[in-house]
Design an enzyme around this catalytic site. Structure first.
Site, PDB file in Angstrom:
ATOM      1  N   ASP A 217      17.478  -5.466  17.803  1.00 42.06           N
ATOM      2  CA  ASP A 217      18.389  -4.631  18.592  1.00 42.06           C
ATOM      3  C   ASP A 217      18.621  -5.362  19.918  1.00 42.06           C
ATOM      4  O   ASP A 217      17.896  -6.312  20.253  1.00 42.06           O
ATOM      5  CB  ASP A 217      17.741  -3.257  18.812  1.00 42.06           C
ATOM      6  CG  ASP A 217      18.658  -2.308  19.579  1.00 42.06           C
ATOM      7  OD1 ASP A 217      19.885  -2.508  19.566  1.00 42.06           O
ATOM      8  OD2 ASP A 217      18.132  -1.370  20.206  1.00 42.06           O
TER       9      ASP A 217
ATOM     10  N   ASP B 200      19.832  -3.617  23.401  1.00 45.14           N
ATOM     11  CA  ASP B 200      19.415  -2.867  24.587  1.00 45.14           C
ATOM     12  C   ASP B 200      17.932  -2.501  24.495  1.00 45.14           C
ATOM     13  O   ASP B 200      17.455  -1.984  23.477  1.00 45.14           O
ATOM     14  CB  ASP B 200      20.250  -1.596  24.724  1.00 45.14           C
ATOM     15  CG  ASP B 200      21.701  -1.903  25.051  1.00 45.14           C
ATOM     16  OD1 ASP B 200      21.971  -3.032  25.484  1.00 45.14           O
ATOM     17  OD2 ASP B 200      22.562  -1.024  24.853  1.00 45.14           O
TER      18      ASP B 200
END
Length: 560
Positions: free
Chosen positions: A8, A10
């Site tokens: 991922d 963020d």
């Protein structure tokens, strides 16, 4: 065999939430946070929440966002982790619901193989408030499957790393799911949980998994080959107990370290585990009353907390021993390197010794020829004959007649010796050759001493290497023991977690009713607010002045 690691963006690759930072540029961070909270509570699906949040960004400067992207801090250890994984041969993908303007600069900086994000629409250098992309309507599992379909990679060859609810879909289909500083819901589906905000731990975990897989894959082969390898090693040790054996052993040891390092680079192979079977089934007897069930939950949560602490302690020990082992292996490699350098220097000096010996022997041969050609040969022959006669006269009892004859022979030989004249020119040349020979011999002695020094230092490094290897093997043994203990605790953890799930399911009926009631209340409140907003808008059209609260209400329900 693992080929792909998916991250991922963020709060995993970057240390922060991109949309929150962009919101600060146009002073809407609080409204964005409110929508994010609704999405996290389940009141809004991801598609709706992302569209509503992006709409608030309308008018934001694209140039400012690009500057923000350059300023956003990477997660600690991100560059080292990704470089380390790339060096070990893995492909790296980032799949994120975040945005192209933030993520695109990272593709080249981190040398990413795949990057999938949403796109912020823009016009005349400003955001339009619209967003498109594969993560608006689709899931991360959909994107991961698209990568798999377009390459020779399967889900069994993937590791997924994430922290939020929208990462669960890709973690569920990947071979290994790693929860990185994650939300509770993510931890429940993860195979591995990392609480420390340092991405180098992901690199360490994958390296450890590789080591465990290598040990398991070679265990049976090792048992079968032990006897044969021992016999061969014994023969070699017996036959090659010489200086050459030491040199060959050095090369073999170097290969051994190289092979060990290359083995670390081999991706891990592991049988695919069904995510449905991630937690074991348990036969748990529930208490007959709600109060009893709640008490059981409290007990199980206390137990699972203790097990988690014990597991983390074993993981801590494993981490420490791994660090010690790796540092010792680095020292081992450096010592072997120095030993080989000394061996090469010794061999180079020995070449010079042989050259000096050859030069000295050549000069001595010339000197010998010169001395014989100068009459020295005849002189030595006469001198030897005279010595023999003198010895006979001194040591034997002879009659007078025979003794006189020997004395006469010796005197005749002495006269011949006096008549032989040595050539002075040849004599000088011989003296010069003697000086050259002595210089070559001095060089031989000097170089031999130097070679011996190199040899002794080389042997010292070999001995030190053996000591380091013993320490490294001991640290690795402790590391493996700690990892096995941590794995055992993790299995205990999963059993208790399964029991908690059973308890939560029992308690969940009342919770579901309460959530439904709350949701109904929320729906009713939204409907009433919307009706009020429509009424306010009608009055506004007829000239009524609006308060800030009324304006916000119109904006919230997108009226007008």
């Amino acid at each position: 065999m693992i080929k792909l690691v998916v991250f991922d963006l963020d709060n995993v690759i970057i240390d922060g939430e991109a949309i929150d930072e962009i919101g600060k540029l146009v002073d809407v961070q609080e409204q964005i946070a409110e929508i994010t909270e609704k999405a996290m509570n389940g009141d809004l699906d991801f598609e709706t929440s992302i569209k509503e949040r992006v709409k608030l960004l309308e008018g934001a400067s694209v140039e400012d966002i690009k500057n923000l992207a350059n300023e956003m801090k990477l997660m600690e250890g991100a560059e080292d982790a990704i470089k380390g994984l790339k060096d070990k041969g893995y492909e790296i993908a980032v799949i994120s619901g975040s945005f192209d303007l933030i993520a695109d600069p990272l593709k080249e900086k981190l040398n990413l193989d795949y990057l999938f994000t949403n796109k912020l629409e823009e016009k005349d250098g400003k955001l339009t408030g619209e967003v498109t992309g594969p993560l608006v309507e689709g899931s991360k599992a959909d994107v991961l499957n698209s990568i798999i379909e377009s390459s020779d990679i399967s889900v069994e060859e993937c590791i997924a790393v994430g922290d939020g609810a929208n990462d669960i879909s890709m973690m569920e289909i990947a071979q290994v799911g790693i929860a990185f500083n994650a939300k509770p819901a993510v931890k429940e589906v993860a195979d591995i949980i990392l609480e420390e905000k340092d991405l180098k731990e992901v690199l360490n975990i994958i390296t450890d998994l590789n080591s465990e897989a290598t040990e398991e894959a070679t265990e049976e082969a090792t048992e079968e080959a032990t006897e044969e390898a021992t016999e061969e090693a014994t023969e070699e040790a017996t036959e090659e107990a010489t200086e050459e054996a030491t040199e060959e052993a050095t090369e073999e040891a170097t290969e051994e370290v190289k092979t060990s390092k290359e083995a670390d680079k081999e991706p891990k192979t592991k049988p695919k585990k069904s995510k449905k079977d991630a937690l074991p089934e348990v036969d748990f007897d529930l208490a007959p009353t709600p109060e009893g069930v709640r008490k059981q939950k409290d007990e199980r949560e206390e137990i699972i907390a203790k097990i988690a602490d014990e597991r983390e302690e074993f993981n801590k020990i494993a981490k420490e021993q791994r660090k010690i082992r790796d540092e010792l292996n680095d020292d081992l490699k450096e010592n072997l390197k120095l030993a080989i350098e000394l061996r090469d220097k010794r061999n180079e000096v020995n070449k010079s010794v042989e050259e000096a010996k050859k030069s000295r022997d050549n000069v001595n041969e010339e000197l010998k020829k010169l001395e014989w050609s100068s009459g020295r040969r005849d002189r030595l022959k006469l001198e030897n004959e005279i010595k023999k006669i003198d010895k006979i006269i001194e040591t034997r009892v002879l009659d007078i007649k025979k003794e006189n004859q020997l004395v006469k022979n010796a005197n005749d030989l002495r006269k011949q010796l006096m008549d032989i004249q040595e050539d002075e020119k040849i004599k000088d040349e011989a003296q010069n050759l003697k000086k050259i020979s002595e210089d070559h011999h001095a060089k031989v002695v000097e170089l031999s001493t130097q070679a011996q020094d190199f040899h002794e230092n080389m042997l010292n490094y070999f001995r030190k290497t053996d000591d380091i290897r013993t320490e490294a093997d001991e640290a690795h043994k402790k590391f493996v023991e700690a990892r096995k203990s941590a794995s055992a605790k993790h299995e205990e953890f999963k059993v208790v977690l399964s029991e908690i799930h059973v308890i939560n399911k029992e308690l969940g009926t009342n919770k579901s009713k309460r959530r439904k009631s709350e949701k109904q209340a929320s729906t009713k409140k939204n409907r009433e607010e919307k009706e009020k907003a429509e009424d306010i808008f009608e009055k506004f059209k007829h000239g009524k002045k609006l308060t800030t609260e009324e304006l916000l209400l119109l904006q919230k329900h997108d009226i007008g």
